[in-house]
Design an enzyme around this catalytic site. Sequence first.
Site, PDB file in Angstrom:
ATOM      1  N   GLN A   1     -10.007  -5.740  -5.843  1.00 41.29           N
ATOM      2  CA  GLN A   1      -9.205  -4.531  -5.599  1.00 41.29           C
ATOM      3  C   GLN A   1     -10.107  -3.359  -5.225  1.00 41.29           C
ATOM      4  O   GLN A   1      -9.825  -2.607  -4.293  1.00 41.29           O
ATOM      5  CB  GLN A   1      -8.430  -4.144  -6.868  1.00 41.29           C
ATOM      6  CG  GLN A   1      -7.166  -4.931  -7.078  1.00 41.29           C
ATOM      7  CD  GLN A   1      -6.155  -4.628  -5.998  1.00 41.29           C
ATOM      8  OE1 GLN A   1      -5.591  -3.558  -5.944  1.00 41.29           O
ATOM      9  NE2 GLN A   1      -5.935  -5.576  -5.126  1.00 41.29           N
TER      10      GLN A   1
ATOM     11  N   GLU B   1      -6.113   2.127  -6.575  1.00 42.29           N
ATOM     12  CA  GLU B   1      -6.253   3.243  -5.639  1.00 42.29           C
ATOM     13  C   GLU B   1      -7.547   4.024  -5.766  1.00 42.29           C
ATOM     14  O   GLU B   1      -8.031   4.598  -4.794  1.00 42.29           O
ATOM     15  CB  GLU B   1      -5.042   4.182  -5.795  1.00 42.29           C
ATOM     16  CG  GLU B   1      -3.787   3.494  -5.314  1.00 42.29           C
ATOM     17  CD  GLU B   1      -2.511   4.221  -5.679  1.00 42.29           C
ATOM     18  OE1 GLU B   1      -1.992   4.932  -4.833  1.00 42.29           O
ATOM     19  OE2 GLU B   1      -2.017   4.053  -6.820  1.00 42.29           O
TER      20      GLU B   1
ATOM     21  N   PRO C   1     -11.863  -9.411 -14.364  1.00 42.33           N
ATOM     22  CA  PRO C   1     -12.977  -8.806 -13.616  1.00 42.33           C
ATOM     23  C   PRO C   1     -13.029  -9.248 -12.154  1.00 42.33           C
ATOM     24  O   PRO C   1     -13.360  -8.452 -11.281  1.00 42.33           O
ATOM     25  CB  PRO C   1     -14.216  -9.304 -14.372  1.00 42.33           C
ATOM     26  CG  PRO C   1     -13.730  -9.605 -15.750  1.00 42.33           C
ATOM     27  CD  PRO C   1     -12.301 -10.063 -15.606  1.00 42.33           C
ATOM     28  N   LYS C   2     -12.660 -10.483 -11.889  1.00 44.51           N
ATOM     29  CA  LYS C   2     -12.745 -10.974 -10.507  1.00 44.51           C
ATOM     30  C   LYS C   2     -11.745 -10.239  -9.608  1.00 44.51           C
ATOM     31  O   LYS C   2     -12.094  -9.748  -8.532  1.00 44.51           O
ATOM     32  CB  LYS C   2     -12.458 -12.473 -10.498  1.00 44.51           C
ATOM     33  CG  LYS C   2     -12.808 -13.171  -9.219  1.00 44.51           C
ATOM     34  CD  LYS C   2     -12.664 -14.679  -9.421  1.00 44.51           C
ATOM     35  CE  LYS C   2     -13.186 -15.435  -8.219  1.00 44.51           C
ATOM     36  NZ  LYS C   2     -13.183 -16.884  -8.488  1.00 44.51           N
TER      37      LYS C   2
ATOM     38  N   PHE D   1       0.797  -1.230   0.000  1.00 44.07           N
ATOM     39  CA  PHE D   1       0.000   0.000   0.000  1.00 44.07           C
ATOM     40  C   PHE D   1       0.831   1.282   0.000  1.00 44.07           C
ATOM     41  O   PHE D   1       0.377   2.324   0.452  1.00 44.07           O
ATOM     42  CB  PHE D   1      -0.962   0.019   1.199  1.00 44.07           C
ATOM     43  CG  PHE D   1      -1.705  -1.268   1.413  1.00 44.07           C
ATOM     44  CD1 PHE D   1      -2.597  -1.730   0.458  1.00 44.07           C
ATOM     45  CD2 PHE D   1      -1.502  -2.038   2.551  1.00 44.07           C
ATOM     46  CE1 PHE D   1      -3.277  -2.928   0.640  1.00 44.07           C
ATOM     47  CE2 PHE D   1      -2.172  -3.237   2.736  1.00 44.07           C
ATOM     48  CZ  PHE D   1      -3.071  -3.679   1.776  1.00 44.07           C
TER      49      PHE D   1
END
Length: 723
Positions: free
Chosen positions: A622, A688, A616-617, A232
């Site tokens: 995220q 983000e 897509p998963k 992060f």
Amino acid sequence: MIARLDAAPKVTGQARYAVDHNFPGMVYGYLVLSTIANGELAAMEVAAAREAPGVLRVYTPFEPLELHTPISQMLGESWVPLQDKEIAYYGQPIGFVVAETFEAARDAASLIEVSYTERPALTSFRDGLATAEDGKTGPRGAPSQSVLAEGVESIEDALAASEVTVDATYETASQNHAAMEPHSAVAVWNADGLTVYTGNQGSHGPADELAQALNIEHSAVRVVNPYVGGAFGGKGRTSTPAFLAAAAARDLGCPVKAALTREQVFTATANRPATVQRISLGAREDGTLVAVRHDAWSSTPMSRSFIEPTSHGTSREWYATENLAISQKAVPLNIPQTTFMRAPGEAPGSFALESAVDELAVALHMDPIALRKRNNSTAPPGEDLQWSSKHLDECFDIGAARFGWSQRTPGGRVDGDWLVGLGTATAMFPGLRFPATVGITLRADDTAEIATSGADPGTGLLTVLSLIGAESLDIPPERVTPQLGDSALPPGGTSGGSTATASAGSATMVAAATVIDELLRLASSPGGPFDGREATYADGRVFADGESMTFGEVLRAMDQTSLATTGSTAPGEERTKHSFGSWGAQFCEVRVHRLTREIRVSRLLGVFDAGRIINPKAARSQLLGGMIWGVSAALHEGLDVEENGRFANADLAGYLVPVNADIPEIDIHLVEYPDTLLSDVGARGLGEISIVGVAAAIANAVYNATGIRLRRIPMMLEDLLED
Ligand code: MOS
């Protein structure tokens, strides 16, 4: 849509993180931290520690390890531990005890007696505001900027001439990344040099920094990080355990393992700064923004390592306005290092800006979505470079329909003892990419390897590499083995700035095209299976004159076991033609208890425009994670600094992060417009953006429910008590 390739190893305990590496003769290091925030080390009494059972060595600034200040100043910071006696914050590393076991090192560390020459510490952000300095230093720091319409003298004039204005000040707390895996390292020297197992966001960076710190050849350092338990932004730089383990292993001639305790993570790494932000908006009665002013203050340590770029990162890029003024000030304090943290700038910046826009909607008696759509920008203010792709209005339209926005009433609604409100906010994150090199190796068994030195700290990059590799080579993903997390691999794919998919992905496409060219040349070359004939490639096969062979068959025919190339990409021309950003609309429903004032987030929806979606998963997971971070910033997270500089809540009991009971079902929707102007992959990244705007959407929903405007996060029950 496929499950992440690292999912099974992680959930079955097969995944090996840094500290899971063990070597014969390995010893253990334990950090000692300062207990004052400002002053100088007068003496360190280490005799008892040195004589304690199992202890090999005690390193301090009086008896330091050899570490040089790296010149590269990766991420704006060049500090290496134990080199000087100055103390600039509480919890600063001042000692490193190495023993045969972790327990022996920890016990011995507790025997060290430290005396200081103490100076008064400046630890209060509020007090420090008076002595703020210009915030143009540090990564992403920038000088004040303004854009004024013809004939307008100043932003003050533009605001004074506005029909409706809003002027408010917002505050956000300092935060810690709180990744599940504490910063750690295992360092091993052998005849070829140094290998360090340490979690990071891209192994080539720490490898470079360690080579400089240890004053050895770059080629003599290898950094390995196959699995990373969250980063992060907090694992961009080489960690203190990595520097100390590497230097101690050289000094002692045996492998050294070092890991921070959870409590040490809060001060021996780096945190997100606290911010104060004043926003003034001026608009016409019809909602057209004519003036935006955003003045920001960020806490920063005495080393000025990093300031949170809220004003430059947010207001400049969000709305169309004829007049804009932004400034950034830094408030140096005796606090631990500050650094990038997920959506640096945009996350806290959007709380201020998107709360202020909601306040303007109230002042204008206008729907907050209508106000945002009226001021949608086609380019950053004062610039000609249009957004490459922007479908923010569509995000709001879809979101409003999915969320039932039309049922919102200005005063919220009451459900038994609960006051229920809806709020919304815009999300935005710049579209970036970094230089990256990716290697592709075709094998004679018809499989391929895709390799780059970057990391997958939970982002899904490993799986993305295999998907883009498979697509580019026109073979099924099962035949592609992706490799990450080793500085010996081609450099690239740093996981930061939501860039890895666009960066490593586009480099993968270049590498694939190159290796296919080589393959065709090989097949048509003298002695090749298609000698002298024009060959083409599709479906993992080489074709010529109606015949075909798999690439593995071509290699076998040529007696080759493999064919390898690399491909590189870097940001370039595209930035002179367009501006790039990702967009989103956040929707939130909160329930505030009439008596206890407890705030519960009861529904969340995010609709995002982030270019092409590769998996897509993983994309959804995220985005979920980011939105949960937004709830956390709004309601839970915040470091409390005591007067003496000690964090009052530096552990996971006192530093609150949400648990399952805090998070409702989250609905996520993606509008998908591939952005091939940014890179050939068409993806803009989405690590983000989904944190951005959530805290404001929550504050705006709380206002809708209660009529109380909260301008400080994390929100507290007492903030909602009426006098
Ligand atoms: Mo990050 S804060 O994109 O490393």
